[in-house]
Design an enzyme around this catalytic site. Structure first.
Site, PDB file in Angstrom:
ATOM      1  N   SER A  18       0.794  -1.228   0.000  1.00  0.00           N
ATOM      2  CA  SER A  18       0.000   0.000   0.000  1.00  0.00           C
ATOM      3  C   SER A  18       0.825   1.276   0.000  1.00  0.00           C
ATOM      4  CB  SER A  18      -0.943   0.016   1.201  1.00  0.00           C
ATOM      5  OG  SER A  18      -1.794  -1.087   1.152  1.00  0.00           O
ATOM      6  N   HIS A  51       0.589   5.061   4.304  1.00  0.00           N
ATOM      7  CA  HIS A  51      -0.249   5.523   3.196  1.00  0.00           C
ATOM      8  C   HIS A  51       0.049   6.994   2.892  1.00  0.00           C
ATOM      9  CE1 HIS A  51      -3.643   2.390   4.191  1.00  0.00           C
ATOM     10  NE2 HIS A  51      -2.447   1.836   4.052  1.00  0.00           N
TER      11      HIS A  51
END
Length: 255
Positions: free
Chosen positions: A157, A221
């Site tokens: 991610s 993220h």
């Protein structure tokens, strides 16, 4: 942010997205993106996390194999900064390891949707280096912020967030079809400059509540997205204007 997957034991999953994006544009030529998706899926299927490989056993034996697998290939911050040679490679290997089926499928969906156009714009080799480089930096940044943590960090991610950041800079007006849980999963189309900043806001809000225990590494993220957007801004701000999203999505199948 709605968390789709809860984590087992000491494993951090990077990759639970609050907004499920269905489609941004048709991918024309994206061999690197497709190869990354294939590689991640193959690694997951043959590893213990999928539960499909009988070599890892079942029950407690399987759980023990999963933990050992994640500790070997994932990032453990306290080990990473201890100077262990093996640990120095884990920011790269962790990008291809996923902790569950939902973790894998969520990440691969986003990579498939956004990776193709970014790869076309950057070029295959540059895109591959960008993906791995930003992904490693996101993992390193998170590890540095939790340098005394013994929890394992895995997932693509950070790298995929970098792709989202680059996509926002390169294709801000490209229209994205999204499903919002709080709107009863109605498919709605918005430009990327609406959807992606909204997603970043969710990550930031979740990161402010983040605890050092097992959970979703929202900071990774945010770091990945920032690295990706920053790279695209520095690399492409002086180049010719990106072709319009209308041309990029011409001929796109309608739902």
């Amino acid at each position: 942010m709605h968390c789709l997957v809860r984590l087992r034991h000491d494993l951090f999953m990077i990759g639970n997205w609050g907004t499920t994006v269905v489609r941004a544009a048709r991918n024309q030529s994206a061999p690197v993106t497709h190869s990354l998706i294939t590689l991640c899926c193959l690694i997951f299927l043959v590893g213990p996390a999928s539960g499909l490989n009988p070599a890892y056993g079942t029950g407690d034996e399987l759980l023990s194999a999963q933990r050992a697998y994640f500790e070997r290939w994932g990032v453990v911050p306290v080990e990473l900064f201890s100077g262990a040679p093996r640990a120095a490679l884990t920011p790269a290997t962790a990008l291809f390891v996923h902790g569950s089926w939902l973790h894998l499928l969520g990440n691969m969906l986003f990579l498939h949707v956004f990776g193709g156009m970014a790869e076309e714009r950057m070029g295959h080799i540059q895109y591959a280096l960008f993906y791995v480089g930003c992904g490693c930096l996101a993992l390193l940044g998170y590890a540095a912020a939790h340098a005394d943590s013994g929890h394992t960090l895995v997932g693509a991610s950070g790298a995929i967030s970098a792709v989202l950041g680059a996509f926002l800079y390169l294709f801000p007006k490209a229209r994205v079809t999204s499903l919002f849980p709080f709107l009863f999963f109605l498919p709605l189309r918005f430009p990327a400059w609406v959807v992606l900043p909204f997603w970043v806001s969710l990550q930031w809000l979740a990161a402010t509540r983040e605890t050092p225990g097992p959970g979703v590494a929202y900071l990774a993220h945010l770091l990945g997205f920032s690295f990706g957007f920053g790279y695209a801004w520095v690399r492409y701000r002086w180049t010719a204007t990106v072709k319009s999203p209308a041309k990029a999505t011409e001929g796109e199948n309608q739902p």
